[in-house]
Design a protein around this motif. Sequence first.
Motif, short mmCIF file in Angstrom:
data_model
loop_
_atom_site.label_atom_id
_atom_site.label_comp_id
_atom_site.label_asym_id
_atom_site.label_seq_id
_atom_site.Cartn_x
_atom_site.Cartn_y
_atom_site.Cartn_z
N GLY A 279 0.84 -1.19 0.00
CA GLY A 279 0.00 0.00 0.00
C GLY A 279 0.88 1.24 0.00
N TRP A 280 0.25 2.40 -0.12
CA TRP A 280 0.97 3.66 -0.19
C TRP A 280 0.53 4.56 0.97
CZ3 TRP A 280 5.06 5.69 -2.49
CH2 TRP A 280 5.19 7.09 -2.57
N HIS A 281 1.48 5.09 1.72
CA HIS A 281 1.17 5.99 2.84
C HIS A 281 1.08 7.41 2.30
CE1 HIS A 281 1.45 8.10 6.63
NE2 HIS A 281 1.47 6.96 7.30
N ASP A 282 -0.13 7.98 2.34
CA ASP A 282 -0.36 9.26 1.67
C ASP A 282 0.36 10.43 2.31
OD1 ASP A 282 -1.93 8.58 -0.51
OD2 ASP A 282 -3.70 8.32 0.77
N THR A 283 0.48 10.44 3.64
CA THR A 283 1.11 11.59 4.31
C THR A 283 2.63 11.49 4.24
OG1 THR A 283 -0.65 11.23 5.92
CG2 THR A 283 0.89 13.02 6.36
N GLN A 284 3.15 10.30 4.50
CA GLN A 284 4.60 10.13 4.56
C GLN A 284 5.19 9.65 3.24
OE1 GLN A 284 7.21 10.62 6.89
NE2 GLN A 284 5.71 12.08 7.69
N HIS A 285 4.34 9.39 2.25
CA HIS A 285 4.81 9.05 0.90
C HIS A 285 5.79 7.88 0.89
CE1 HIS A 285 3.18 12.61 -1.36
NE2 HIS A 285 3.00 12.97 -0.10
N GLY A 423 14.32 4.40 -5.80
CA GLY A 423 12.99 3.83 -6.05
C GLY A 423 11.84 4.78 -5.74
N LEU A 424 11.84 5.35 -4.53
CA LEU A 424 10.72 6.22 -4.15
C LEU A 424 10.68 7.47 -5.00
CD1 LEU A 424 10.77 5.96 -0.25
CD2 LEU A 424 8.88 5.32 -1.75
N ALA A 425 11.85 8.06 -5.27
CA ALA A 425 11.88 9.29 -6.05
C ALA A 425 11.43 9.04 -7.48
CB ALA A 425 13.29 9.90 -6.02
N VAL A 426 11.83 7.90 -8.05
CA VAL A 426 11.41 7.59 -9.42
C VAL A 426 9.89 7.49 -9.50
CG1 VAL A 426 11.38 5.68 -11.09
CG2 VAL A 426 13.56 6.56 -10.26
N SER A 437 -1.34 9.02 -9.65
CA SER A 437 -0.98 8.81 -8.25
C SER A 437 0.16 7.79 -8.18
CB SER A 437 -2.18 8.30 -7.47
OG SER A 437 -2.35 6.92 -7.74
N PRO A 438 0.98 7.86 -7.14
CA PRO A 438 2.06 6.87 -7.00
C PRO A 438 1.55 5.43 -7.07
CG PRO A 438 2.37 8.65 -5.44
CD PRO A 438 1.03 8.88 -6.08
N VAL A 439 0.35 5.19 -6.56
CA VAL A 439 -0.21 3.84 -6.57
C VAL A 439 -0.40 3.36 -8.02
CG1 VAL A 439 -2.16 2.40 -5.87
CG2 VAL A 439 -1.31 4.18 -4.34
N ASP A 440 -0.83 4.26 -8.89
CA ASP A 440 -1.02 3.89 -10.29
C ASP A 440 0.32 3.72 -11.02
OD1 ASP A 440 -3.76 3.88 -10.10
OD2 ASP A 440 -3.94 6.02 -10.60
N ILE A 441 1.35 4.37 -10.51
CA ILE A 441 2.67 4.29 -11.15
C ILE A 441 3.38 2.99 -10.74
CG2 ILE A 441 4.98 5.34 -11.15
CD1 ILE A 441 2.98 6.87 -12.87
#
Lengths: 473, 379, 99
Positions: A279-285, A423-426, A437-441
Amino acid sequence: MTVPFDIAIIGAGPAGMAAAHEANSLGLSAVVIDEQNAPGGQIYRNVQRVIAERPEDIRILGTEYACGNGLADGMQSSGIKHLAGHMVWQIERDGTVWCSDGNKAKRIQARTVVLATGAMERPMPVPGWTLPGVMTAGAVQILMKSAAMIPDGPVVLAGSGPLLLLVADQLIQSGARLAAIAETTSFSHYLAALPKLPKALSAMEYLKKGLQMRRRIKASGVPIISGISGLRINGGAKATGITFKAGGRTHTIAAETVLLHQGVVPNTQASRQLRLDHGWHDTQHYWYPKTDVFGATSEEKVFIAGDGAGIFGAMAAEVSGRLSVLQIASHLGVIDVAERDRKAKPLFSEKHHHDAIRPLLDALFPPPAEILNPRDDATIICRCEEVTAGDIRKAASLGAPGPNQLKAFLRAGMGPCQGRMCGLAVTEILAAALGKSPVDIGAYRIRPPLKPLSLAELADMDTDPGTVTSSSL
Amino acid sequence: MPISTAHKNYDVAVIGGGMIGPALAIGLAERGMKVCILDEGDDVLRVARGNFGLVWFQGKGFGMPRYVEWSRRSAKLYPSFAAELKENTGVDIGHANPGGLELLLGDEELAHRRHFIGQIYQQGGGNEYEVEFLDRKQTESMLPGIRLGDEVVGASYSPIDGHVNPLFLLRAMHTRFQQLGGTYLPHHRVSGVVKNGQAYDLQTAAGTVSAPKVVIAAGHGLRELGPPLGLNIPIRPQRGHILVTERTQQILPMPMSAFRQTREGSIMLGVSAEEAGYNDMVDTATIAKIAQRAGRIIPALRNLNIVRTWAALRVLTPDKCPVYQESQSHPGIYAVASHSGVTLAAVNAKVASGWIADDPAPEEFEAFSSERFNAQKTA
Amino acid sequence: MLKRRHSDSEVVAITVDGVAVEARAGESVAAAVLVSSSEATRTTPVSESPRAPYCMMGVCFECLMEIDGVANRQACMVQVAPGMRIQRQLGARDLRGAE
């Protein structure tokens, strides 16, 4: 014949040590595999030796740090097998774990796996962050714990998060020369965090500790500049300081050591390699592997305990390690569900207590947009292959639908760190460039080895099951 | 259903953004056609990201002389294809044609290889076949500075063999395609193709795309897409593993079918072949076997660190030779399937694209028809 | 550059690029090197840009050094040992003569 372990625990930080302890007390056979030479993980790094050889340093490193000693001693005196100095490079869904002691690769067979692989500091891509002299704040704390070392010469800290302030405080007490603390946190973050305060009040000890820390830093006279932006590191062959904007003007601070910190994120290499649901943490990205209250994941035999499943801190990690083992014991028929629940009840309320502070911290220290998606095209994102933010945006405009096609196009994530740093920055840069959204990426696919392994070790290992078993170790 | 933002009238819609689709699409766009590529998202069984990167001739085309010629033709077209890509896109795909070796361990491997290569030579009816056998000494002289393992008895060699960086090839082709006015549509997984007047409608969750001609270059996706369109092509997945080392100074002067050094310096080690269905997880025992063989051939490789491994699923036809087939029930729909997308990229771009654009079909194409599998079944 | 706050631990003699260095028992190679110099500990194989340890916990791979003849080892994950020979890793490693 192979006698598999009941549990293979990966990592000997608070979650792993507590899991080992719980397994031992329930009579389960377990092996703890850890890369470090001594138990403790990063948070309790080298704790046994510090207490034995330089106990006066506990004054600086903190009484919470000293707590780790009991866990480490407890694990070592139990019947739990501890494979120290072993790097895990492949985990299979059936409970097979492959590791290496640096000379020889081994196969470990277990009925279940508990990933207690913890967290890492969020990589902080800003211009100049690859220069010698730039480290993470956590890195310098590791040096204080493991080697009683501090920077010699002026130090500047930049970023945000509890660890940034903690390290600043510890450095001041250690006699390091701090030129300044430049924090991205601003007044607006305090306003945003305010609604989370009532819940956090139930975990008063965290709040008190934070306020004391800030007071001590203030009293030391080290300047704190808040609400900074546009951070860049100066220097050619090595760092000479930082430049940033704050309060409508540009500041430059000279320093020989630049310490960066922007919170911690789960280390998801192992959970990604196992292709668990994330999953993706929306506040802490950040990405986190999805778990239930016992740490069970989308793979039946794989559990996750501690910060590897989401950032809740060392005390919560310890509790989650115990909870995972309780559930495993009930799956294996060692205890029944009623006993599991009886033992779990106080642990759940303890966990609830430690978790209460998190929403406040998450809201107070969110990673700024310019760190997630650096505006300066020349900023290096993939440190290993030297791929810049501009390169990534250009590949996005070509139609790279996600990190894996991007990796193919640019070699980002293909170096020795295997995408840990980029990874996270990409994901964030692609998300911003493509308006998704990052989740879709999505994220990089991770494949073995989890860390580089010599060809000789891979070639020479015995792949036959049962070469390393609970009885032969 | 949402309308795709790219809903335009294309001349050709190519399904698949891997190695084959973009190569054909470049050729079609160069012929002045309006082309789009429909691709899936990021998490896809993409064999084009799992390639070894050989432009390989020796050993290809057993049982099909036309495939031997087709591979040779592509290898010969590669230098100009690579130069064109570099000139237009700035992406250097790292093509080199220093010849290639298949190193052989022990007399049994040598005898087996001799027999196999001999058969391919003979099926060509005495035509030139540029593969020769080297003894250990001759092999050593081709690899200065490298100590071969004691078991290496020699190699088969072809001057036609070479290699590219397959990932940069993929990027260069995508870039070139868009330069030529082509439209790339990621996240357009095609769920169905239906006839609509003179054209075909390609249905996707992102909208419908129409074109009078459709090329299915969708790898394993052909199994689902093909049959309703009269394209019953028996392909199956075959898993292969590759290991990659850290970067080192250049040491390998030419590719070998089991190793090649990239221009960046990393050494790729391959390759395995397993029947594992659609499971593309890495198998530990298989990568260990690859590592063992590599160390037996060039012992110095044992010092290197493996930084990555992966498994990808080859798109394999029953005879391992390519299929180029136009549907008889649905004229204008073409299917292309091959596990040799890198080697054939040049000939796909320059020649095969003409077959779709209505140039006279190349003479090879009768042999490449999937009818051959039906014939085998009834025989 | 770093300094030690205590120096009463057991001395471990090592060499860094051939120069004798006194490390302390229990230290990582990366820590010992950072005490003796603030220069780059490696240059990258991509562009030979200067790098030095960044995370000290084994995730960034910036501390890769040659330790006792083995190239590209994570210096932050290896403890010093008497007589250890440490070399900066300059550019890509060279396999020639490595056997």
